[in-house]
Design a protein around this motif. Sequence first.
Motif, PDB file in Angstrom:
ATOM      1  N   ASN A 179     -30.350  88.869 -75.583  1.00 14.36           N
ATOM      2  CA  ASN A 179     -29.099  89.073 -75.905  1.00 14.36           C
ATOM      3  C   ASN A 179     -28.194  89.332 -74.490  1.00 14.36           C
ATOM      4  O   ASN A 179     -28.265  90.213 -73.884  1.00 14.36           O
ATOM      5  CB  ASN A 179     -28.979  90.586 -76.748  1.00 14.36           C
ATOM      6  CG  ASN A 179     -27.695  90.875 -77.107  1.00 14.36           C
ATOM      7  OD1 ASN A 179     -26.745  90.754 -76.492  1.00 14.36           O
ATOM      8  ND2 ASN A 179     -27.371  91.279 -78.279  1.00 14.36           N
TER       9      ASN A 179
ATOM     10  N   ALA B 197     -25.091  90.027 -73.926  1.00 16.90           N
ATOM     11  CA  ALA B 197     -24.345  91.218 -73.677  1.00 16.90           C
ATOM     12  C   ALA B 197     -25.008  92.369 -73.081  1.00 16.90           C
ATOM     13  O   ALA B 197     -24.434  93.164 -72.400  1.00 16.90           O
ATOM     14  CB  ALA B 197     -23.169  91.294 -75.102  1.00 16.90           C
TER      15      ALA B 197
ATOM     16  N   PHE C 290     -19.605  88.394 -73.409  1.00 19.17           N
ATOM     17  CA  PHE C 290     -20.685  88.064 -74.290  1.00 19.17           C
ATOM     18  C   PHE C 290     -20.448  88.723 -75.766  1.00 19.17           C
ATOM     19  O   PHE C 290     -20.948  88.257 -76.846  1.00 19.17           O
ATOM     20  CB  PHE C 290     -21.785  88.230 -73.783  1.00 19.17           C
ATOM     21  CG  PHE C 290     -22.030  87.499 -72.597  1.00 19.17           C
ATOM     22  CD1 PHE C 290     -22.407  85.807 -72.784  1.00 19.17           C
ATOM     23  CD2 PHE C 290     -22.347  87.957 -71.411  1.00 19.17           C
ATOM     24  CE1 PHE C 290     -22.671  84.964 -71.923  1.00 19.17           C
ATOM     25  CE2 PHE C 290     -22.677  86.854 -70.230  1.00 19.17           C
ATOM     26  CZ  PHE C 290     -22.964  85.425 -70.603  1.00 19.17           C
ATOM     27  N   THR C 291     -19.923  89.830 -75.766  1.00 25.94           N
ATOM     28  CA  THR C 291     -19.590  90.399 -77.069  1.00 25.94           C
ATOM     29  C   THR C 291     -18.624  89.857 -78.019  1.00 25.94           C
ATOM     30  O   THR C 291     -18.891  89.723 -79.099  1.00 25.94           O
ATOM     31  CB  THR C 291     -19.303  92.019 -76.721  1.00 25.94           C
ATOM     32  OG1 THR C 291     -20.179  92.698 -76.104  1.00 25.94           O
ATOM     33  CG2 THR C 291     -19.006  92.701 -78.132  1.00 25.94           C
TER      34      THR C 291
ATOM     35  N   GLU D 248     -20.937  85.619 -78.352  1.00 26.36           N
ATOM     36  CA  GLU D 248     -22.486  85.634 -78.096  1.00 26.36           C
ATOM     37  C   GLU D 248     -22.909  84.059 -77.603  1.00 26.36           C
ATOM     38  O   GLU D 248     -23.892  84.051 -76.933  1.00 26.36           O
ATOM     39  CB  GLU D 248     -23.377  86.152 -79.168  1.00 26.36           C
ATOM     40  CG  GLU D 248     -23.206  85.283 -80.509  1.00 26.36           C
ATOM     41  CD  GLU D 248     -23.950  86.057 -81.414  1.00 26.36           C
ATOM     42  OE1 GLU D 248     -24.620  85.450 -82.454  1.00 26.36           O
ATOM     43  OE2 GLU D 248     -24.304  87.566 -81.232  1.00 26.36           O
TER      44      GLU D 248
END
Length: 469
Positions: A354, A356, A380-381, A384
Motif C-alpha cells: 500500500n 500511501a 497515493f490516497t 492508489e
Amino acid sequence: MSDTGYDFGMVGLGVMGRNLLLNIADSGYSVIGLDKDPEKVSSLTAESEKEHVKATTSAEEFISSLKSPRKIMMLVPAGAPVDSVIAELTPLLSEGDLLMDGGNSYFPDTDRRYAALTEKGIHYMGVGISGGEEGARRGPSIMPGGSADSYDMIKPILEAAAAKVNGEPCVTFIGHKSAGNYVKMVHNGIEYALMQLISESYHLLKKGVGLTDGELQKLYSEWNEGELNSFLMEITADIFAKKDDDGEALILNNILDRARSKGTGKWTSQNAMDLQVAAPTIDMAVVVRDISAIKEERVAAGKVFPVEEYKMDADKQTVIKHVENMLKFAYITAYAQGFAMIKKASAEYGYEVNMAEVAKIWRGGCIIRATMLEDFRQAFTENESLDNIMINSGLAEKLSSYQTDIREAIKLGMDAKIPMPATMASLSYFDLYRSSWLPLNLIQAQRDFFGAHTYERIGKEGVFHTIWK
C-alpha cells in the motif's frame, strides 16, 4: 519478574539491538536479550535496573525464558551472521514461533529464509528499521514484511515501539515475503540521493556563492523551517554549528571528503536496472561515493585539469533562492524514483504494498522523514494506482514552479565547474519523463542496422526489419 514468560526477545545487543529492546521495555513489555559478548550482556543489565529486562549469553536460557509463541528479533550484521543465528536458534524453536530479521538484509536472502522457515512451521519476517540509534531508543520507522498472520502476532509491540506522527504509529504491514527489507532498501537508496543533493547544494553555496560556515548554518536552519523540513536538513544545520575539539574550526572542515557505504544504495541501483525502473538520482549518488573513494587519483587529476578562480556574476540572494527551490524540485524527483521502484517491485514480486501507507510511516522516525511525505501520502490516497507522484496535480504544480530555479542553479554550477551529478540527474529524469517524443527511434534504427534487431512502426502493428545498405 521470574526467569520465564518474557514477551519479546532480541538477538544482538549492539547499539541498535540494545536501544530497541529498551524502547520496547519502556512500553511495558518484558524483554530478554541474547549476545555472545558478556560485556554487552552486563551493559544492558547495568543500563536498565527494571526487573522485566534481562540478558544472557545462553541461547537455551534465552529461548526457554520466552512466552509461547515466542517473538524474537535478530539485529545482527546482514549476510552470514543472520544465517548463523537462524541455524543456532531453529532447533530450539517450536512450530508457531516468530523469528524476525531487523537488519539491512538483501531481500532475496529474506525470501530464501522465509521459504525455509515457513516450511518448518516457523513464522519469519524481514523487518526494515530506520532511525539510527536515537530512533531505535525513542521511536523508529518500522517496515515489517512476511505474512499478515505473522504481523498480527507482533503488531502491538511494534506499534508501541514505533515513532508517532499525529498519534499514528510509524509502522504498518508492508507486504508479503521480503517486502519489508525491500522497502527499507529503497528507503536507503532515497537516503543516498537526498544526502548527495544536499551536499551538492552545499558545494554550490560554499564554492560558487562564497557563503561562510555561519551563513550556511543559518540558511539550512531557515530552510528546515519551511517546505524542506526534514531530518537530513535538520542535522545538516547542526553539523555547520559543531566546533572541533580546539573550539575554533568546524569539525566538518577537518573531515576527509571520502564517503563510505554499506551497499544498500548499490543494491537499490542494481535492482532498479533489473526492474527497468529509472532511478538516476540514486544511481549518481552511488557513483559519487565510488569516485570519492579514489581520493589520490582525484588530487592527481586536479593538477592535470586545474579549475580557474571563479567569480559569480549574480545577486547572492537570487542564487540562494534558486538553490532552495532546486532542492525542493530534486527532493520530489528522488522520492518519485523510489516510490516508482516500490510500485513496480510490488507487482513483480507479489508484495501487494500500500503506497500511501509507506509514505505515512516514513513521516516520522526514519532518516528520510520529511514534511513533504504528507503530500506524497495524500497523492497515493487520492489515487492508489498513481504511476508516479510527479503527475499528481499538486506536486506537478510545484515541480513546474521550481523548474526554472533548478535550471538556473545548474547553469551557475556549470559556470563555476562545480559537479552536480545528482541534481542534473533529477532534472534529466523530469525532462525525460515528460517527453512525449524521445530520439530513441534512431537507436532502434541503429540496432536494426547492425544486428537486425527489428523495430516497431508508428501506426502499424507488428515488428519490422529493413535492409539498410
